[in-house]
Design an enzyme around this catalytic site. Structure first.
Site, short mmCIF file in Angstrom:
data_model
loop_
_atom_site.label_atom_id
_atom_site.label_comp_id
_atom_site.label_asym_id
_atom_site.label_seq_id
_atom_site.Cartn_x
_atom_site.Cartn_y
_atom_site.Cartn_z
N SER A 127 81.78 43.99 29.99
CA SER A 127 80.91 42.83 30.21
C SER A 127 81.64 41.54 29.84
CB SER A 127 79.60 42.99 29.41
OG SER A 127 78.69 41.96 29.73
N THR A 128 81.11 40.79 28.88
CA THR A 128 81.67 39.49 28.52
C THR A 128 83.15 39.59 28.17
OG1 THR A 128 79.52 38.92 27.60
CG2 THR A 128 81.35 37.47 27.07
N HIS A 188 79.55 43.69 34.30
CA HIS A 188 78.34 42.89 34.43
C HIS A 188 78.70 41.56 35.08
CE1 HIS A 188 76.69 45.20 30.70
NE2 HIS A 188 76.56 45.89 31.81
N MET A 221 78.89 42.08 25.17
CA MET A 221 77.79 41.94 24.23
C MET A 221 76.70 42.96 24.54
SD MET A 221 75.42 38.60 23.44
CE MET A 221 74.09 38.68 22.25
N ASP A 234 74.83 48.23 26.27
CA ASP A 234 74.90 48.99 27.52
C ASP A 234 76.14 49.87 27.51
OD1 ASP A 234 74.24 49.82 30.12
OD2 ASP A 234 75.58 48.32 31.00
#
Length: 364
Positions: A178-179, A204, A297, A300
């Protein structure tokens, strides 16, 4: 004693957007908008008085564009920056330039700048600010209050059957990130050779960006990188990026893997969700799979990775020092889902070692 709030500076040339973003963020008890500037010059003057924890920055502005301002910030005094812009796939080159320049996250801003349109993404905006505040930003050389129900992977795919024996076949790699993932994935995929195992990736990312992201990586890598399509086979030397706003699952017919793309509710508040991908890998690949969870973050992927490990898969997590945000890997480690923690630079080697062993087993 009350916890100190995250201080945010908003930089956007639209007065209505500044007002609405301020209202959205100030509704969160952990966030406070310290100022809102109409252009980068006003923002620079404000930063001289107080350094914000996070900057929310538009790209298209008069006098100085946001990308130029971002590069100046990262060259002089790195501050976590969240881009909030009307960029779509047509502006994907600017999006990737922003990531390369040091932006932590990029959120699409509705073209119709109404209060309702922006309020619909309020939760995502608040989450992005909190993630950015935890991010590790490095100096670069210049050239939500609505809480949604948190669903599990049960909403998309039933739990895998423990004890089920799966025949040995080609090895498969599944990655959740993600991030900070856009540049991290580039670091991993760029060095992989064309004979690497097939790789399924959940990054994401908003709808409309993943196809351009895959094309960009494909132009940089020796392997083929593409946005995943429903029903296509998983081949060696290929990496498949889950389409934005849709879940990607690994499925199998006989000894051959293929991809399923499905609609459905967000899982662990994400769509695509790493939990969904990992669970499908546990169900259809078992010990033939390698699961990797990288920077991001939230949690997930943590439960799905644990399911993979319980069914014999190898599992890896990116270490804290090389993560932009050590959230997803930390949660997976805490739940016992990870059998090895590695740095970002070690991940390509782990993938190739896994694939090489698989080839030796198949040959034997």
């Amino acid at each position: 004693m009350s916890r100190q709030k995250l201080r945010v500076l908003i930089v956007d040339d639209s007065a209505s957007v500044r007002q609405i973003l301020t209202s959205i963020l100030n509704e969160d008890p952990d966030i406070e908008v310290m100022a809102a500037a109409s252009d980068p010059f006003a923002a620079a003057r404000r930063i001289q008085d107080e350094i914000p924890d996070v900057i929310i920055l538009d790209i298209e502005m008069p006098r100085m564009d946001g990308l130029t301002f971002l590069r100046k910030i990262m060259a002089q005094r790195p501050i976590p920056v969240v881009i909030c812009s009307t960029l779509t796939e047509r502006g994907s080159d600017l999006m990737f330039e922003a990531f390369a320049a040091g932006a932590v996250e990029i959120l699409p801003k509705p073209r119709v700048e109404t209060r309702q349109a922006l309020l619909e993404s309020s939760s995502q905006l608040r989450e992005a600010v909190k993630a950015a505040a935890r991010a590790r930003v490095r100096q670069r050389q210049q050239p939500r209050r609505t809480v949604e129900a948190k669903l599990t992977a049960d909403a998309i795919i039933p739990p895998p059957v423990v004890g089920r024996v799966r025949p040995e076949t080609d090895r498969i790699v599944c990655i959740g990130v993600s991030t900070g993932g856009t540049e991290s994935l580039r670091d991993v995929l760029e060095v992989l050779p064309p004979d690497c195992p097939g790789i399924l990736i959940v990054q994401h990312m908003p709808q409309g960006f993943t196809a351009a992201f895959a094309r960009r990586l494909n132009g940089l890598c020796a392997i083929e990188v593409k946005e995943a399509e429903d029903g296509e086979p998983v081949l060696r030397g290929c990496a498949y990026i889950a389409p934005g706003a849709r879940h990607m699952l690994l499925q199998r017919t006989g000894l051959r893997y293929h991809i399923a793309i499905k609609d459905g509710p967000p899982v662990s508040r994400h769509r695509p969700s790493a939990d969904v991908l990992f669970r499908s890998a546990a169900q259809h690949a078992g010990r033939n799979a390698l699961g990797i969870i990288m920077t991001g973050m939230g949690d997930d992927g943590a439960n799905g990775l644990l399911e993979m490990r319980k069914l014999g898969a190898a599992t890896r997590a990116q270490d804290e020092d090389s993560c932009v945000v050590f959230g997803m890997p930390k949660e997976a480690i805490a739940r016992g889902a990870v059998d090895k923690v590695v740095s970002l630079t070690q991940i390509p080697r782990e993938i190739m070692m896994w694939g090489t062993v698989g080839q030796m087993v198949s040959a034997g």
